[in-house]
Enzyme design. Structure first.
Site, PDB file in Angstrom:
ATOM      1  N   TYR A 185      42.568  31.709  18.359  1.00  0.00           N
ATOM      2  CA  TYR A 185      41.974  31.556  17.474  1.00  0.00           C
ATOM      3  C   TYR A 185      41.400  33.341  16.838  1.00  0.00           C
ATOM      4  CZ  TYR A 185      41.622  26.584  18.785  1.00  0.00           C
ATOM      5  OH  TYR A 185      42.090  25.954  18.916  1.00  0.00           O
ATOM      6  N   GLY A 328      41.686  19.904  32.209  1.00  0.00           N
ATOM      7  CA  GLY A 328      41.571  19.376  31.227  1.00  0.00           C
ATOM      8  C   GLY A 328      42.579  17.875  30.795  1.00  0.00           C
TER       9      GLY A 328
END
Length: 385
Positions: A185, A328
């Site tokens: 990102y 996660g």
């Protein structure tokens, strides 16, 4: 000696245990970037399930910082109340609400990953937009669209957007803030020589490539309450000979600590698909890196990636290699993963991890614990997002 279920205190915030639900993008928001009842269910159930710290998905600081038009944001005051509603439930369930702020940079403008084929929408598509990065260099692979090289003025505008989102996050009741500077990102791309070919003060040597991070910390620290943790998910290794080396990250984290960073959440850069021997199937492969940062930088550390096996998650805390484990995919598979882990590890009172009313019913059930579905189907130990 701490263990997986020991409290953890950072600044004025105490977590009931060392288990964190990682942020995971779910593609469930309307185009206005608000959160919905789906997010309330997802995050609230994990708070009720015993996690100490819970995140919704990465929350975008600007509309073009989303992964897709189905992702959540905090660039507008109208987006505050939906998140505040979630946070009220999280606190009522005994967990601490956390937010991860980010900007996807050149990896934005995507469709949903299960759509076929997975691709980046072009800027002129109704669900697309022009993507930005440190240099006019596409990521490659499925991310082929041109990248706009950001001006210094645009960099400052992004830092101001981080600060504005942090102010809204505080107003919404979040008690833990993380900056997402990993996974290819925008922040990760400024840090990486694979994506950053600038020749100004934001490119070239390490101190320049870390400038985006340091200035973002300064901007957020100016508005985020000092008593609350400010952390960062850092793309600490590109796993590529020409990219970020872990040595770079150890040095840069020391600088970040001086600017007010309270904890490092270590992950990989993912600035290229061309990685050397990706270790993504190895159990707890980020832990040794975390132990080094903890030792050399004197900063608390959290890691993710393949920590869904309770014995392994407990070991890395007991050996004081890291301070927090981020879970996660196993958290998606099993919303009561902490309770299951406690039973697997022989915790004397696993139901102490859930709200008092639930705990009372579960402790006082006269049949065998297995008759009420304990333990649940074991959660998979695959990679954590």
């Amino acid at each position: 000696m701490p263990d997986l279920f020991s409290p953890f205190t950072l600044k004025d915030v105490t977590l009931r245990n060392r288990i964190v639900m990682s942020p995971m993008t779910m593609y469930r928001s309307p185009p206005d970037g608000t959160v919905t009842d789906f997010h309330l269910m997802l995050v609230g159930s994990r708070a009720a399930g015993g996690f100490g710290l819970v995140f919704p998905e990465q929350i975008a600081i600007q509309p073009d910082g989303r992964t897709s038009t189905a992702c959540a944001g905090l660039w507008d005051d109208a987006q505050i109340e939906g998140l505040a509603r979630i946070n009220r439930l999280v606190k009522d369930m005994g967990a601490v609400p956390a937010i991860q702020l980010g900007h996807t940079g050149r990896k934005g403008s995507e469709n949903r990953p299960w759509d076929d084929p997975r691709r980046q929408y072009p800027p002129d598509h109704p669900q697309g937009w022009p993507v930005r990065g440190p240099s006019a260099l596409p990521y490659g692979g499925r991310f082929q669209h041109p990248v706009h090289a950001m001006s210094v003025a645009e960099i400052r505008e992004v830092h101001a957007a981080y600060a504005a989102a942090a102010r809204r996050a505080a107003e919404a009741g979040f008690e833990w803030l993380e900056l997402h500077f990993a996974h290819g990102y925008l922040g990760a791309s400024f840090f990486s020589p694979l994506a950053n070919k600038r020749t100004d003060a934001y490119g070239g040597p390490l101190e320049n490539r870390a400038r985006f991070h340091l200035e973002a910390i300064d901007a957020v620290r100016a508005v985020w309450p000092e008593r609350l943790p400010l952390t960062m998910r850092l793309g600490s290794d590109d796993l590529h000979e020409d990219g970020v080396q872990f040595e770079d990250s150890v040095t840069a984290i020391g600088w970040m600590k001086e600017r007010g960073l309270d904890l490092a959440d270590l992950s990989v850069g993912l600035n290229t698909d061309d990685m050397r021997a990706p270790p993504f199937k190895q159990l707890a492969f980020m832990v040794e890196r975390g132990a080094r940062v903890r030792r050399e930088c004197g900063l608390p550390v959290g890691v993710s990636w393949n920590l869904g096996v309770p014995a392994e998650a407990d070991r890395v805390i007991r050996e004081e290699l890291v301070d927090l484990v981020f879970i996660g995919r196993p958290a998606l598979a099993n919303p009561h993963w902490p309770v299951w882990a406690a039973r697997e590890l022989g915790h004397p009172d696993p139901f102490s991890l859930v709200p008092e009313d639930w705990a009372w019913w579960l402790r006082n059930f006269r049949a065998s614990p297995d008759a009420i579905g304990w333990p649940p189907v074991p959660a998979p130990s695959g990679p954590a997002a």
